[in-house]
Every structure is written in structure tokens, then in C-alpha cells.
Design a protein around this motif. Structure first.
Motif, PDB file in Angstrom:
ATOM      1  N   ARG A 173       4.516  -4.015   1.886  1.00  0.00           N
ATOM      2  CA  ARG A 173       5.216  -4.026   0.591  1.00  0.00           C
ATOM      3  C   ARG A 173       4.979  -5.328  -0.153  1.00  0.00           C
ATOM      4  NH1 ARG A 173       9.543  -1.981   3.565  1.00  0.00           N
ATOM      5  NH2 ARG A 173      10.678  -3.944   3.326  1.00  0.00           N
TER       6      ARG A 173
ATOM      7  N   ASP B 208       2.046  -5.491  -2.264  1.00  0.00           N
ATOM      8  CA  ASP B 208       2.228  -4.794  -3.538  1.00  0.00           C
ATOM      9  C   ASP B 208       3.337  -5.428  -4.375  1.00  0.00           C
ATOM     10  OD1 ASP B 208       0.267  -2.937  -2.877  1.00  0.00           O
ATOM     11  OD2 ASP B 208       1.698  -1.646  -1.822  1.00  0.00           O
ATOM     12  N   ASP B 209       3.844  -6.592  -3.887  1.00  0.00           N
ATOM     13  CA  ASP B 209       4.895  -7.328  -4.594  1.00  0.00           C
ATOM     14  C   ASP B 209       6.159  -6.476  -4.762  1.00  0.00           C
ATOM     15  OD1 ASP B 209       5.840  -9.668  -5.707  1.00  0.00           O
ATOM     16  OD2 ASP B 209       5.338  -9.063  -7.749  1.00  0.00           O
ATOM     17  N   VAL B 210       6.520  -5.773  -3.703  1.00  0.00           N
ATOM     18  CA  VAL B 210       7.717  -4.933  -3.728  1.00  0.00           C
ATOM     19  C   VAL B 210       8.762  -5.515  -2.779  1.00  0.00           C
ATOM     20  CG1 VAL B 210       8.682  -2.656  -3.218  1.00  0.00           C
ATOM     21  CG2 VAL B 210       6.412  -2.856  -4.269  1.00  0.00           C
TER      22      VAL B 210
ATOM     23  N   ILE C 109      12.867  -5.201  -1.478  1.00  0.00           N
ATOM     24  CA  ILE C 109      13.993  -4.263  -1.426  1.00  0.00           C
ATOM     25  C   ILE C 109      15.294  -5.037  -1.257  1.00  0.00           C
ATOM     26  CG2 ILE C 109      15.055  -2.357  -0.154  1.00  0.00           C
ATOM     27  CD1 ILE C 109      12.283  -1.430   0.609  1.00  0.00           C
TER      28      ILE C 109
END
Length: 280
Positions: free
Chosen positions: A105, A108-110, A112
Motif C-alpha cells: 500500500r 501506492d501511497d495509500v 489506512i
């Protein structure tokens, strides 16, 4: 034990009966091939999984980089050596899967958000402390910066591994139940609870394991302590009426919302803990 799959020189998947197990040891698989026997003297660690994971080890661990397996083992070992409760071997598997997902993640620069973070810090401080050490190791290994949300997620995996159930929603249910009981205590006693007070901390420790038993519908405490003496129970109720009344509110709430019958010995222990908080 025969080799079913070699993950790296130090980690091998083998079988025990119909279940897949993970075995580790320095140079364990060096020069070995699938189908060959391993020397038990070379095995340093064994992760024997239960439930849904016992037949999916190969599927779940295939493709996970060696360094993530090493980090997951470090965290699982730290949890087992630090915490006084039993840690299910499933922790190694869930950590490896989770950390692998985190790294993916981040590419993808995600990020949470962990909406249970505040509760995790309050109710599971030891597990959270391990989570902080874990993200420090991961951040150093990958030259990245993980925030406290990830420390909370790792703590959640540790708490899950402490329970008999592998239900991924168990931490959310556990924190919700603890918060519900604390709310009853606050409104019933009309007290502002001091979270740094030793008696409050002891109550929280007891409450945490009590909440686990409620969720798992376990009678472990009653089986260990036996039937409480009626005279002692009545004496405690009479000596600490305010605490006892609060315990009765908790008991009624759990019966109404969770269909859980709080045993007499559990009521007595809750009353004593609450009485100490009141006196303090």
C-alpha cells in the motif's frame, strides 16, 4: 518431517497430519529439496496453525519476501516473550500477511486510518507497545515512516492471537464491550475515573479478560475457582453496597444484550475491584 515447500534457507513449510506447519532454523533448508526429511535438531522454531489457516499456509506465505517473514517472526517472538498470556501461532501468519500488505500500500501511497487507535492505546497498552517496536523495525528496514495507526493495527493482530477465536472483528467487539462496561461504571458511581490510578489499572486488567470470556461465552473463571461461598458473596455485597449495585447493573446489561450469565464469583471480583476504586 518432510519438506513441502521451501520459502528460504531458514524457513520451510512441512506437514503434521493434515495440517501445514512452518518451521524455522538457521540454514535449515540449505542444500535441501522438496520431499526430503528435516533433522529435528536443526529446527529452532515451529508455528503450528489452527482453524482456517492450518491448510492455507503455503497459499498465504508464498510470495512474501524473506525480510517480512523475519520481521513477523521477531514480532511474534517478542509478543510471546513479553506478554503473560498465551499467543496463538497464527500471529506469525497474520503479521506476515498484514505487513506485506502495508508495504504494498505504501508503494501506492495509500494509508489506512485506524479508528480504534485511541481505545487500543487505553485497553491494550502492552500490545500497543509491541506494535510501536514493530513499526520502528519495519520503518528502519524499509527506510519508510509508519505512523501510530499501524502500531495499532499490529496490536490488534496480537490481541486477536490471544483469543481462542480468530474472528478478525474480535478486537472491535472487545473494545466496544469494555467501553460499555466503563460507561455503566461512570454513570452508576458518578465518578471521574483516574486512568493512572493503580486500582483503576488493576480493574481494567480484570475487565479485559472478563470481556474476553463474555465474548467467547467461556466459563473458565468458574471452572478454575469453583462455586463461590454464599456467605462470602453476601458479606461482600453488604460491605460494598455501592460497588455491588454497579456490578448488578453490569450483570443485567450483559444478560440483556449478550445473553451472558455472570457467575457469582465473577460478580464478587468485580465488586471488590469497584470498591477499591471508590475508596481510592
Amino acid at each position: 518431517m518432510k519438506i513441502k515447500k521451501i520459502l528460504n534457507n531458514n524457513v520451510v513449510i512441512t506437514e503434521k497430519g493434515t495440517s501445514e506447519i512452518v518451521v524455522m532454523g538457521r540454514g535449515l533448508a540449505f542444500g535441501k529439496k522438496v520431499g526430503q526429511e528435516l533433522l529435528e535438531s536443526d529446527v529452532e522454531k515451529v508455528y503450528e496453525l489452527t482453524g482456517d489457516g492450518q491448510n492455507r499456509v503455503t497459499e498465504l506465505l508464498s510470495g512474501i519476501p524473506d525480510e517480512i517473514l523475519e520481521i513477523s517472526d521477531d514480532i511474534a517472538t517478542l509478543a510471546k516473550n513479553t506478554l503473560t498470556v498465551k499467543i496463538n501461532d497464527s500471529l506469525f501468519l497474520t503479521l506476515a500477511d498484514h505487513i506485506n500488505g502495508v508495504i504494498a500500500r505504501l508503494k501506492d501511497d495509500v494509508m489506512i486510518k485506524n479508528f480504534l487507535l485511541w481505545d487500543i492505546k487505553r485497553f491494550f497498552p502492552e500490545e500497543y507497545a509491541i506494535g510501536e517496536k514493530a513499526i520502528a523495525e519495519i520503518s528502519l528496514k524499509y527506510a519508510i515512516e509508519l505512523n501510530e495507526d499501524e502500531a495499532g493495527f499490529i496490536a490488534m493482530h496480537i490481541v486477536n492471537s490471544e483469543l481462542e477465536s480468530n474472528n478478525s472483528s474480535i478486537v472491535s467487539e472487545l473494545t466496544k464491550l469494555i467501553e460499555e462496561v466503563i460507561t455503566i461504571v461512570k454513570y452508576s458511581l458518578q465518578l471521574s475515573l483516574n486512568e493512572s490510578d493503580i486500582y483503576y489499572q488493576r480493574f481494567m486488567t480484570h475487565l479485559r479478560f472478563f470481556a474476553e470470556r463474555v465474548l467467547l461465552k467461556s466459563s473458565e473463571l468458574q471452572e478454575k475457582t469453583g462455586q463461590v461461598d454464599d456467605a462470602l458473596y453476601e458479606m461482600i455485597a453488604a460491605k460494598y453496597p455501592e460497588a455491588y449495585q454497579t456490578t448488578q447493573k453490569i450483570t443485567g446489561f450483559l444478560m440483556q444484550t449478550r445473553y451472558y450469565d455472570v457467575s457469582a464469583d465473577e460478580q464478587m471480583y468485580l465488586t471488590i475491584h469497584l470498591a477499591r476504586i471508590i475508596e481510592k
